[in-house]
Design a protein around this motif. Structure first.
Motif, mmCIF file in Angstrom:
data_model
loop_
_atom_site.group_PDB
_atom_site.id
_atom_site.type_symbol
_atom_site.label_atom_id
_atom_site.label_comp_id
_atom_site.label_asym_id
_atom_site.label_seq_id
_atom_site.Cartn_x
_atom_site.Cartn_y
_atom_site.Cartn_z
ATOM 1 N N GLU A 156 2.639 5.993 -7.174
ATOM 2 C CA GLU A 156 1.613 6.563 -7.838
ATOM 3 C C GLU A 156 2.180 8.370 -7.944
ATOM 4 O O GLU A 156 1.639 8.571 -8.834
ATOM 5 C CB GLU A 156 0.029 6.927 -7.427
ATOM 6 N N HIS A 157 2.081 8.975 -6.936
ATOM 7 C CA HIS A 157 2.777 10.016 -6.645
ATOM 8 C C HIS A 157 3.895 10.433 -7.976
ATOM 9 O O HIS A 157 4.302 11.560 -8.554
ATOM 10 C CB HIS A 157 3.233 10.712 -5.516
ATOM 11 N N ASN A 166 0.656 -1.575 -0.130
ATOM 12 C CA ASN A 166 0.102 -0.338 -0.038
ATOM 13 C C ASN A 166 0.761 1.280 0.010
ATOM 14 O O ASN A 166 0.958 2.179 -0.923
ATOM 15 C CB ASN A 166 -0.968 -0.123 1.239
ATOM 16 N N ASP A 187 1.044 3.918 -3.297
ATOM 17 C CA ASP A 187 0.740 5.791 -3.261
ATOM 18 C C ASP A 187 1.966 6.349 -3.710
ATOM 19 O O ASP A 187 1.901 7.272 -4.530
ATOM 20 C CB ASP A 187 0.885 5.675 -1.914
#
Length: 420
Positions: free
Chosen positions: A314-315, A307, A311
């Motif tokens: 993706e950033h 997780n 994240d």
């Protein structure tokens, strides 16, 4: 499975070796205090001038983040504290060098070639190929670990003590984690990431590779990284003054999320951005992190790790898509991973043309020698299982990263456990 395949079956419930258990048991008890870091750096260098004090706030956030990471075990805590001391000591030596030789500030960094791209997307391989060209200056691992030499150690002839120390430290690391070279080989002479230089200013994403420093990550997101890129450039000037030439080849994944600070700092750079299926990147990156976490953390929570880095990736991707067109087209090149692996020579020729650098017969010979000595998978091939090991819904992940596939016309790679 082929004879050279490596399947790590105990990522979530590590079966520690006796050597690993001993290393964990012998780790010192650490207090994450700013004063302790700076005192250790001063003691190791005999210096006390850190330059501008603004770095202290970032150091404090680093340390608080490490304290808040309840999963960090004794060896993990000792490693994070040791990295902070190393950066602080390097900062002391850098500030001292520039104070004694202010002409360093006048050194020009000319038209660097900078490689950006997701972790595990071929950036290390590509930058090491380019670094085979002696006309380009690069930063090997030993120099990244200790960028400024200790004056009393500088003697003519013989091996630089920094190389010796790095070889010993990396050898111990690989003894503890013998599958690591198969995932990310890093010998003392291999080119390392230039954001190590921003570590001297305590502002990089590097702590995220060895901990879950959520407080630091959020602080990092909120702040413009341009001042820290400029600090790194100042250190680059010192390295150039110590040993030229002044045209550099560099690489680092977080350049993807800092394209504007990067180009503001190096406006004449040639930028090469590698692009790879982010699902393939993620499974490789988190498998490597999870493998190292067996000695860094009390327990390895694979879902938490997946997780966090989903994240994080993706950033990186959203920032790259947002700012990609801010880089001049005649100074930048997008390279898809599969195209690069299929025809490396063509990609290299395109980079040299854009950089205005003749690709000579000697350079081609040096590049080929590097390729011959470093074939893909020479330390074995790790078999990944993103769904089986980490419980990741691959279809949902592809949908989440759809904006990136579309922007750069990426082709998905085959992933274990994914439905056709």
């Amino acid at each position: 499975m082929t004879p050279d395949s490596i399947r790590i079956t105990d990522l979530g419930a590590p079966e520690l070796t006796e050597r690993q258990r001993q290393a964990i048991a012998s780790a010192p008890c650490i207090e994450m205090r700013e004063e302790a870091v700076l005192a250790a750096a001063c003691q190791s260098t005999g210096l006390s001038d850190f330059g501008a004090d603004d770095f202290r706030e970032r150091l404090r956030i680093w340390l608080k983040s490490f304290d808040e990471d309840a999963g960090l075990g004794p060896l993990g805590r000792a490693g994070m504290f040791g990295d902070a001391v190393r950066y602080a000591a390097s900062r002391l030596r850098f500030e001292d060098l520039v104070k004694r030789y202010p002409q360093i500030n006048d050194i020009e960094i000319q038209r660097p070639i900078i490689v950006a791209g997701l972790p595990r997307s071929g950036t290390t391989h590509l930058v090491n190929i380019l670094a085979a060209d002696p006309r380009l200056r690069s930063m090997p691992l030993w120099e990244a670990m200790e960028p400024i030499p200790v004056p009393q150690e500088q003697m003519p002839g013989g091996e630089d003590p920094r190389i010796t120390r790095t070889r010993q430290a990396w050898g111990e690391f690989e003894t503890l984690l013998p599958y690591m070279p198969a995932m990310h080989e890093m010998s003392p002479t291999h080119v390392h990431e230039d954001i190590e230089l921003q570590g001297l200013d305590f502002s990089t994403y590097l702590p995220e590779w060895q901990s879950r420093p959520s407080r630091w990550r959020d602080y990092y997101y909120r702040h413009d990284q341009t001042p820290h890129y400029r600090y790194g450039r100042r250190v680059l000037q010192a390295l150039t003054w110590l040993q030229g030439p002044n045209r550099w080849v560099m690489k680092s994944p977080p350049h993807m999320e800092n394209l504007r600070p990067l180009m503001a700092t190096y406006p004449d750079a040639t930028l090469v951005i590698t692009h790879r299926d982010p699902v393939a990147v993620l499974q490789s990156a988190i498998t490597m992190i999870a493998y190292g976490d067996r000695i860094r953390r009390h327990t390895v929570d694979l879902k938490e790790l997946a997780n966090y880095w989903t994240d994080r990736v993706e950033h990186l991707l959203r920032a790259c898509v947002r700012d990609r067109d801010s880089v001049p087209a005649d100074q930048s090149l997008d390279v898809r991973f599969d195209d690069y692996m299929a025809d490396q020579q063509s990609v290299i020729e395109r980079i040299y043309t854009m950089a205005g650098l003749p690709l000579t017969a000697d350079t081609n010979a040096r590049i080929q020698a590097y390729l011959n000595a470093n074939p893909r998978g020479k330390h074995g091939r790790v078999v990944y299982d993103l769904k089986g090991d980490f419980g990741v819904d691959i279809a949902a992940l592809r949908e989440r990263f759809g904006f990136y596939y579309e922007r750069f016309s990426l082709r998905p790679e085959r992933i274990e456990g994914e439905r056709p």
